[in-house]
Design a protein around this motif. Structure first.
Motif, PDB file in Angstrom:
ATOM      1  N   ASP A   1       2.820  22.939  95.695  1.00 35.78           N
ATOM      2  CA  ASP A   1       2.801  22.377  94.342  1.00 35.78           C
ATOM      3  C   ASP A   1       1.568  22.825  93.565  1.00 35.78           C
ATOM      4  O   ASP A   1       1.362  22.397  92.437  1.00 35.78           O
ATOM      5  N   ILE A   2       0.739  23.658  94.194  1.00 33.54           N
ATOM      6  CA  ILE A   2      -0.505  24.108  93.571  1.00 33.54           C
ATOM      7  C   ILE A   2      -0.305  25.515  93.012  1.00 33.54           C
ATOM      8  O   ILE A   2       0.124  26.421  93.724  1.00 33.54           O
ATOM      9  N   TYR A   3      -0.631  25.693  91.740  1.00 36.14           N
ATOM     10  CA  TYR A   3      -0.439  26.971  91.062  1.00 36.14           C
ATOM     11  C   TYR A   3      -1.782  27.502  90.546  1.00 36.14           C
ATOM     12  O   TYR A   3      -2.561  26.746  89.952  1.00 36.14           O
ATOM     13  N   PRO A   4      -2.024  28.801  90.741  1.00 32.18           N
ATOM     14  CA  PRO A   4      -3.270  29.380  90.223  1.00 32.18           C
ATOM     15  C   PRO A   4      -3.246  29.411  88.701  1.00 32.18           C
ATOM     16  O   PRO A   4      -2.213  29.654  88.078  1.00 32.18           O
TER      17      PRO A   4
ATOM     18  N   VAL B   1       1.679  20.839  90.178  1.00 32.51           N
ATOM     19  CA  VAL B   1       2.927  20.516  89.490  1.00 32.51           C
ATOM     20  C   VAL B   1       3.850  19.853  90.503  1.00 32.51           C
ATOM     21  O   VAL B   1       4.410  20.517  91.378  1.00 32.51           O
ATOM     22  N   THR B   2       3.996  18.552  90.399  1.00 31.15           N
ATOM     23  CA  THR B   2       4.864  17.807  91.307  1.00 31.15           C
ATOM     24  C   THR B   2       6.326  18.029  90.929  1.00 31.15           C
ATOM     25  O   THR B   2       6.632  18.548  89.845  1.00 31.15           O
ATOM     26  N   ASN B   3       7.228  17.611  91.798  1.00 26.80           N
ATOM     27  CA  ASN B   3       8.661  17.764  91.507  1.00 26.80           C
ATOM     28  C   ASN B   3       9.044  17.063  90.206  1.00 26.80           C
ATOM     29  O   ASN B   3       9.814  17.589  89.418  1.00 26.80           O
ATOM     30  N   GLY B   4       8.508  15.854  90.003  1.00 22.68           N
ATOM     31  CA  GLY B   4       8.813  15.117  88.774  1.00 22.68           C
ATOM     32  C   GLY B   4       8.332  15.851  87.540  1.00 22.68           C
ATOM     33  O   GLY B   4       9.030  15.939  86.531  1.00 22.68           O
ATOM     34  N   LYS B   5       7.128  16.411  87.616  1.00 24.03           N
ATOM     35  CA  LYS B   5       6.576  17.147  86.479  1.00 24.03           C
ATOM     36  C   LYS B   5       7.349  18.444  86.272  1.00 24.03           C
ATOM     37  O   LYS B   5       7.600  18.866  85.151  1.00 24.03           O
ATOM     38  N   ARG B   6       7.769  19.088  87.360  1.00 22.47           N
ATOM     39  CA  ARG B   6       8.550  20.324  87.271  1.00 22.47           C
ATOM     40  C   ARG B   6       9.860  20.056  86.531  1.00 22.47           C
ATOM     41  O   ARG B   6      10.279  20.825  85.673  1.00 22.47           O
ATOM     42  N   SER B   7      10.510  18.924  86.843  1.00 32.32           N
ATOM     43  CA  SER B   7      11.756  18.552  86.160  1.00 32.32           C
ATOM     44  C   SER B   7      11.509  18.305  84.684  1.00 32.32           C
ATOM     45  O   SER B   7      12.299  18.713  83.833  1.00 32.32           O
ATOM     46  N   SER B   8      10.405  17.641  84.381  1.00 38.86           N
ATOM     47  CA  SER B   8      10.046  17.373  82.989  1.00 38.86           C
ATOM     48  C   SER B   8       9.820  18.674  82.223  1.00 38.86           C
ATOM     49  O   SER B   8      10.257  18.818  81.086  1.00 38.86           O
ATOM     50  N   LEU B   9       9.158  19.621  82.865  1.00 40.29           N
ATOM     51  CA  LEU B   9       8.914  20.908  82.218  1.00 40.29           C
ATOM     52  C   LEU B   9      10.216  21.674  82.009  1.00 40.29           C
ATOM     53  O   LEU B   9      10.425  22.292  80.966  1.00 40.29           O
ATOM     54  N   LYS B  10      11.091  21.622  83.010  1.00 39.84           N
ATOM     55  CA  LYS B  10      12.373  22.323  82.906  1.00 39.84           C
ATOM     56  C   LYS B  10      13.186  21.764  81.736  1.00 39.84           C
ATOM     57  O   LYS B  10      13.836  22.502  81.004  1.00 39.84           O
ATOM     58  N   PHE B  11      13.116  20.446  81.552  1.00 41.58           N
ATOM     59  CA  PHE B  11      13.804  19.804  80.435  1.00 41.58           C
ATOM     60  C   PHE B  11      13.310  20.373  79.095  1.00 41.58           C
ATOM     61  O   PHE B  11      14.062  20.495  78.148  1.00 41.58           O
ATOM     62  N   LYS B  12      12.025  20.746  79.049  1.00 42.95           N
ATOM     63  CA  LYS B  12      11.442  21.307  77.828  1.00 42.95           C
ATOM     64  C   LYS B  12      11.677  22.820  77.713  1.00 42.95           C
ATOM     65  O   LYS B  12      11.125  23.474  76.844  1.00 42.95           O
ATOM     66  N   GLY B  13      12.495  23.385  78.638  1.00 42.76           N
ATOM     67  CA  GLY B  13      12.778  24.808  78.607  1.00 42.76           C
ATOM     68  C   GLY B  13      11.676  25.653  79.227  1.00 42.76           C
ATOM     69  O   GLY B  13      11.548  26.840  78.958  1.00 42.76           O
TER      70      GLY B  13
END
Length: 190
Positions: free
Chosen positions: A100-103, A79-91
């Motif tokens: 940036d690596i998540y199990p 999950v890159t910073n850009g993708k993290r921001s996109s996810l946060k936008f979706k709540g």
């Protein structure tokens, strides 16, 4: 109904399974479903025995028919910073460690036998019943080992189903690649 590991059944039951529809509007979807059937019949047992995946079968009451199956394996999701921001936008907020690596756990395959598709068991669709087993299994694993996400690739006809369980689209469909969806495992513990 009974949930068992693939190694606890007769091969004949696997051969009788098919998730194929009688007709298709998309050749790509037909091919995706054929791959699922081939996986169960030709690859799942070997993968299971070699600890690559764990495949579980849902059998009917008389244990002479496979209603559906699912396969799981350990994975990781970047999950890159850009993708993290996109996810946060979706709540969809996530813990941010120093990487940036998540199990995660990959729902590698999930299918319902065509004889049971769209049908109900005690007021619950077979697909929903089987997904309940998927989530319960992953919750058990996550209680013992670090796991932040469930990840999966979704066929065109299954997107709505997974989204009904609060999976969100992480990567859009791209050429021959299926869309990739994720689910936050912490939500299983709320």
């Amino acid at each position: 109904m009974k949930l068992i590991q693939i190694t606890d059944t007769d091969r004949k039951l696997l051969e009788e399974f098919s998730c194929l529809f009688s007709d298709y509007t998309s050749e790509d979807l037909r091919k995706d479903h054929e791959k699922i059937d081939i996986f169960l019949k030709e690859e799942a047992t070997t993968h299971h025995l070699n600890h690559y995946v764990r495949t579980y079968l849902l059998l009917n009451e008389t244990e002479d028919k496979v209603i559906g199956f699912f396969s799981l394996f350990n994975d990781e999701i970047k999950v890159t910073n850009g993708k993290r921001s996109s996810l946060k936008f979706k709540g969809f907020t996530i813990y941010r460690p120093e990487t940036d690596i998540y199990p995660s756990i990959r729902l590698h395959q999930f299918a319902i036998n065509n004889e049971f598709q769209g049908k109900f068991y005690q007021g619950i669709k077979y697909s929903d019943y089987l997904m309940g087993h998927v989530l319960a299994t992953i919750k058990e694993v996550a209680a013992k080992s670090g796991c932040m996400f469930i990840g999966l690739e979704a066929t065109d006809n299954s997107l709505k189903f997974y989204k009904s369980f609060n999976f969100i689209e992480f990567k859009k469909k791209d050429n021959n690649k299926l869309p990739f969806l994720i689910f936050k495992v912490a939500d299983l513990f709320e």
